[in-house]
Design a protein around this motif. Structure first.
Motif, PDB file in Angstrom:
ATOM      1  N   PHE A  61       3.605  11.313 -12.021  1.00 58.60           N
ATOM      2  CA  PHE A  61       2.633  10.250 -11.760  1.00 58.60           C
ATOM      3  C   PHE A  61       2.397   9.342 -12.978  1.00 58.60           C
ATOM      4  CE2 PHE A  61       1.318  14.182  -9.520  1.00 58.60           C
ATOM      5  CZ  PHE A  61       1.737  13.828  -8.256  1.00 58.60           C
ATOM      6  N   ASP A  62       3.351   9.283 -13.885  1.00 56.86           N
ATOM      7  CA  ASP A  62       3.149   8.514 -15.122  1.00 56.86           C
ATOM      8  C   ASP A  62       3.859   7.167 -15.117  1.00 56.86           C
ATOM      9  OD1 ASP A  62       1.678  10.652 -16.204  1.00 56.86           O
ATOM     10  OD2 ASP A  62       3.519  11.631 -16.888  1.00 56.86           O
ATOM     11  N   ASP A  63       4.538   6.820 -14.032  1.00 59.13           N
ATOM     12  CA  ASP A  63       5.308   5.587 -14.024  1.00 59.13           C
ATOM     13  C   ASP A  63       4.580   4.443 -13.318  1.00 59.13           C
ATOM     14  OD1 ASP A  63       5.503   6.893 -11.628  1.00 59.13           O
ATOM     15  OD2 ASP A  63       7.666   6.625 -11.385  1.00 59.13           O
ATOM     16  N   PHE A  64       3.259   4.522 -13.228  1.00 59.33           N
ATOM     17  CA  PHE A  64       2.472   3.389 -12.757  1.00 59.33           C
ATOM     18  C   PHE A  64       1.122   3.433 -13.485  1.00 59.33           C
ATOM     19  CE2 PHE A  64       1.519   6.885  -9.905  1.00 59.33           C
ATOM     20  CZ  PHE A  64       0.143   6.840  -9.764  1.00 59.33           C
ATOM     21  N   THR A  65       0.416   2.337 -13.459  1.00 59.29           N
ATOM     22  CA  THR A  65      -0.836   2.223 -14.203  1.00 59.29           C
ATOM     23  C   THR A  65      -1.984   2.808 -13.391  1.00 59.29           C
ATOM     24  OG1 THR A  65      -0.048   0.221 -15.291  1.00 59.29           O
ATOM     25  CG2 THR A  65      -2.422   0.652 -15.353  1.00 59.29           C
ATOM     26  N   ALA A  66      -2.587   3.853 -13.929  1.00 50.69           N
ATOM     27  CA  ALA A  66      -3.758   4.455 -13.290  1.00 50.69           C
ATOM     28  C   ALA A  66      -5.013   3.922 -13.981  1.00 50.69           C
ATOM     29  CB  ALA A  66      -3.671   5.971 -13.376  1.00 50.69           C
ATOM     30  N   ALA A  67      -6.139   4.455 -13.607  1.00 51.65           N
ATOM     31  CA  ALA A  67      -7.408   4.028 -14.198  1.00 51.65           C
ATOM     32  C   ALA A  67      -8.195   5.255 -14.620  1.00 51.65           C
ATOM     33  CB  ALA A  67      -8.209   3.205 -13.185  1.00 51.65           C
ATOM     34  N   LEU A  68      -9.074   5.052 -15.582  1.00 48.22           N
ATOM     35  CA  LEU A  68      -9.860   6.168 -16.103  1.00 48.22           C
ATOM     36  C   LEU A  68     -10.670   6.832 -15.001  1.00 48.22           C
ATOM     37  CD1 LEU A  68     -10.641   7.733 -18.646  1.00 48.22           C
ATOM     38  CD2 LEU A  68     -12.496   6.090 -19.003  1.00 48.22           C
ATOM     39  N   TYR A  69     -11.155   6.034 -14.064  1.00 48.73           N
ATOM     40  CA  TYR A  69     -11.955   6.579 -12.968  1.00 48.73           C
ATOM     41  C   TYR A  69     -11.166   6.657 -11.663  1.00 48.73           C
ATOM     42  CZ  TYR A  69     -15.730   5.916 -16.261  1.00 48.73           C
ATOM     43  OH  TYR A  69     -16.519   5.987 -17.393  1.00 48.73           O
ATOM     44  N   TRP A  86      -6.652  11.552  -2.535  1.00 52.08           N
ATOM     45  CA  TRP A  86      -5.975  11.772  -3.810  1.00 52.08           C
ATOM     46  C   TRP A  86      -6.024  10.478  -4.624  1.00 52.08           C
ATOM     47  CZ3 TRP A  86      -5.032  16.432  -5.523  1.00 52.08           C
ATOM     48  CH2 TRP A  86      -4.769  17.468  -4.620  1.00 52.08           C
ATOM     49  N   TYR A  87      -6.583  10.574  -5.846  1.00 55.18           N
ATOM     50  CA  TYR A  87      -6.723   9.429  -6.725  1.00 55.18           C
ATOM     51  C   TYR A  87      -5.933   9.670  -8.009  1.00 55.18           C
ATOM     52  CZ  TYR A  87     -10.482   7.624  -3.792  1.00 55.18           C
ATOM     53  OH  TYR A  87     -11.206   7.123  -2.746  1.00 55.18           O
ATOM     54  N   ALA A  88      -5.231   8.633  -8.440  1.00 57.46           N
ATOM     55  CA  ALA A  88      -4.490   8.713  -9.696  1.00 57.46           C
ATOM     56  C   ALA A  88      -5.456   8.458 -10.846  1.00 57.46           C
ATOM     57  CB  ALA A  88      -3.357   7.689  -9.705  1.00 57.46           C
ATOM     58  N   MET A  89      -5.521   9.435 -11.738  1.00 52.63           N
ATOM     59  CA  MET A  89      -6.454   9.365 -12.863  1.00 52.63           C
ATOM     60  C   MET A  89      -5.689   9.223 -14.168  1.00 52.63           C
ATOM     61  SD  MET A  89      -9.431   9.906 -11.285  1.00 52.63           S
ATOM     62  CE  MET A  89     -10.557  10.405 -12.587  1.00 52.63           C
ATOM     63  N   GLN A  90      -6.258   8.492 -15.077  1.00 52.43           N
ATOM     64  CA  GLN A  90      -5.700   8.390 -16.414  1.00 52.43           C
ATOM     65  C   GLN A  90      -6.360   9.439 -17.296  1.00 52.43           C
ATOM     66  OE1 GLN A  90      -6.783   5.033 -19.098  1.00 52.43           O
ATOM     67  NE2 GLN A  90      -4.627   4.461 -18.856  1.00 52.43           N
ATOM     68  N   ASN A  91      -5.513  10.249 -17.945  1.00 51.10           N
ATOM     69  CA  ASN A  91      -6.034  11.287 -18.824  1.00 51.10           C
ATOM     70  C   ASN A  91      -6.457  10.648 -20.142  1.00 51.10           C
ATOM     71  OD1 ASN A  91      -6.532  13.493 -20.448  1.00 51.10           O
ATOM     72  ND2 ASN A  91      -4.742  14.639 -19.771  1.00 51.10           N
ATOM     73  N   PRO A  92      -7.741  10.669 -20.472  1.00 51.09           N
ATOM     74  CA  PRO A  92      -8.185  10.003 -21.703  1.00 51.09           C
ATOM     75  C   PRO A  92      -7.715  10.706 -22.972  1.00 51.09           C
ATOM     76  CG  PRO A  92     -10.001  11.198 -20.698  1.00 51.09           C
ATOM     77  CD  PRO A  92      -8.863  11.267 -19.730  1.00 51.09           C
ATOM     78  N   ALA A  93      -7.322  11.970 -22.867  1.00 49.60           N
ATOM     79  CA  ALA A  93      -6.906  12.730 -24.043  1.00 49.60           C
ATOM     80  C   ALA A  93      -5.394  12.722 -24.242  1.00 49.60           C
ATOM     81  CB  ALA A  93      -7.410  14.170 -23.954  1.00 49.60           C
ATOM     82  N   ALA A  94      -4.657  12.118 -23.331  1.00 50.34           N
ATOM     83  CA  ALA A  94      -3.197  12.096 -23.440  1.00 50.34           C
ATOM     84  C   ALA A  94      -2.673  10.874 -22.700  1.00 50.34           C
ATOM     85  CB  ALA A  94      -2.594  13.380 -22.855  1.00 50.34           C
ATOM     86  N   THR A  95      -1.423  10.590 -22.914  1.00 48.48           N
ATOM     87  CA  THR A  95      -0.827   9.409 -22.283  1.00 48.48           C
ATOM     88  C   THR A  95      -0.133   9.797 -20.988  1.00 48.48           C
ATOM     89  OG1 THR A  95       1.160   9.750 -23.587  1.00 48.48           O
ATOM     90  CG2 THR A  95      -0.496   8.230 -24.480  1.00 48.48           C
ATOM     91  N   ASN A  96      -0.858  10.429 -20.114  1.00 47.54           N
ATOM     92  CA  ASN A  96      -0.276  10.783 -18.814  1.00 47.54           C
ATOM     93  C   ASN A  96      -1.325  10.655 -17.722  1.00 47.54           C
ATOM     94  OD1 ASN A  96      -1.494  13.372 -19.901  1.00 47.54           O
ATOM     95  ND2 ASN A  96      -0.935  14.022 -17.830  1.00 47.54           N
ATOM     96  N   TYR A  98      -2.722  12.055 -13.790  1.00 46.27           N
ATOM     97  CA  TYR A  98      -2.785  13.220 -12.913  1.00 46.27           C
ATOM     98  C   TYR A  98      -3.525  12.798 -11.654  1.00 46.27           C
ATOM     99  CZ  TYR A  98      -7.641  13.768 -14.522  1.00 46.27           C
ATOM    100  OH  TYR A  98      -8.963  13.571 -14.810  1.00 46.27           O
ATOM    101  N   LEU A  99      -3.551  13.668 -10.666  1.00 42.66           N
ATOM    102  CA  LEU A  99      -4.247  13.370  -9.424  1.00 42.66           C
ATOM    103  C   LEU A  99      -5.537  14.179  -9.344  1.00 42.66           C
ATOM    104  CD1 LEU A  99      -1.469  13.163  -6.689  1.00 42.66           C
ATOM    105  CD2 LEU A  99      -2.174  11.486  -8.410  1.00 42.66           C
ATOM    106  N   ALA A 100      -6.578  13.546  -8.842  1.00 40.67           N
ATOM    107  CA  ALA A 100      -7.851  14.218  -8.616  1.00 40.67           C
ATOM    108  C   ALA A 100      -8.295  13.939  -7.189  1.00 40.67           C
ATOM    109  CB  ALA A 100      -8.909  13.738  -9.611  1.00 40.67           C
ATOM    110  N   VAL A 101      -9.055  14.862  -6.644  1.00 37.09           N
ATOM    111  CA  VAL A 101      -9.538  14.716  -5.276  1.00 37.09           C
ATOM    112  C   VAL A 101     -10.868  13.978  -5.291  1.00 37.09           C
ATOM    113  CG1 VAL A 101     -10.180  15.918  -3.164  1.00 37.09           C
ATOM    114  CG2 VAL A 101      -8.397  16.859  -4.638  1.00 37.09           C
ATOM    115  N   GLY A 102     -10.955  12.925  -4.500  1.00 38.93           N
ATOM    116  CA  GLY A 102     -12.189  12.174  -4.370  1.00 38.93           C
ATOM    117  C   GLY A 102     -12.660  12.162  -2.927  1.00 38.93           C
ATOM    118  N   SER A 103     -13.545  11.232  -2.635  1.00 35.01           N
ATOM    119  CA  SER A 103     -14.074  11.148  -1.280  1.00 35.01           C
ATOM    120  C   SER A 103     -13.044  10.536  -0.354  1.00 35.01           C
ATOM    121  CB  SER A 103     -15.362  10.316  -1.273  1.00 35.01           C
ATOM    122  OG  SER A 103     -15.086   9.003  -1.741  1.00 35.01           O
ATOM    123  N   GLY A 104     -13.105  10.891   0.890  1.00 32.39           N
ATOM    124  CA  GLY A 104     -12.166  10.383   1.884  1.00 32.39           C
ATOM    125  C   GLY A 104     -12.068  11.346   3.049  1.00 32.39           C
TER     126      GLY A 104
END
Length: 204
Positions: A61-69, A86-96, A98-104
């Motif tokens: 999931f690192d080949d597109f621009t995600a967002a901190l939130y 499933w939301y693409a999240m930007q890891n603030p502690a690393a340059t990668n 990941y996916l997180a579960v949100g509302s939906g």
């Protein structure tokens, strides 16, 4: 002395020859075909069909621009439809990413073209910190039928902590859809994170 009825030497030889012939026929292999010809050798068993070649993939999931939130996962990314939770999240502690579960409404992950794949697991962890613990269950579908239900099988519970850990179901057959079920009143979903989604597809 009347010897007209006594067996002659030629008669003895004829009886002996008949006896030898009878023994030879009795001892002949049962595989002899009619007419005395040997039966043809059985055809060799057909060789098993070779297993289809497979290609392995890992989505980071690192080949597109995600967002901190987080941003909703792009439909079709990696050949999958990711539902709307499933939301693409930007890891603030690393340059990668990941996916997180949100509302939906849907956490289903399925192939965009409906073709089967083989799920080899992913890295899961809790976004609440290293001491957090949660759990979920994989539910797998293929052609409209449930082929694996972690809620009903032994050791189907997947326990995740604050450390990314590879978790995968005890099922290696083809699937076309993955679902996730939760206990604890369904509250664990709101801190589940996932990365390095691993799968295989048949190469035609």
């Amino acid at each position: 002395m009347n010897t007209s009825n006594a067996p002659t030497p030629h008669r003895h030889l004829g009886l002996l020859a008949s006896l030898v012939m009878a023994l030879a026929v009795t001892a002949a292999p049962a595989a002899l075909a009619k007419g005395g010809s040997p039966a043809p050798a059985p055809a060799p068993a057909p060789a098993p069909a070779p297993a289809p070649a497979q290609q392995s993939y890992k989505l980071g999931f690192d080949d597109f621009t995600a967002a901190l939130y987080g941003i909703p996962m792009p439909a079709g990314y990696g050949g999958f439809i990711w539902g709307d939770r499933w939301y693409a999240m930007q890891n603030p502690a690393a340059t990668n990413n990941y996916l997180a579960v949100g509302s939906g409404l849907s956490m289903l992950i399925r192939r965009a073209d409906g073709t089967p794949f083989y799920f080899d697991g992913a890295d899961f962890w809790s976004r609440r910190g290293v001491d957090a613990v949660g759990d979920f269950y994989f539910v797998m579908y293929y052609q409209g039928k449930t082929v694996y239900n972690g809620l009903t099988v032994r050791k189907g519970k997947q326990v995740f902590t604050g450390t990314p850990t590879l978790l995968k179901p005890a099922y290696t057959g083809p699937v076309d859809t993955i679902a996730f079920a939760f206990d604890s009143n369904g509250l664990d979903w709101n801190h589940l994170a996932m990365d390095n989604f691993r799968f295989r597809v048949d190469v035609k």
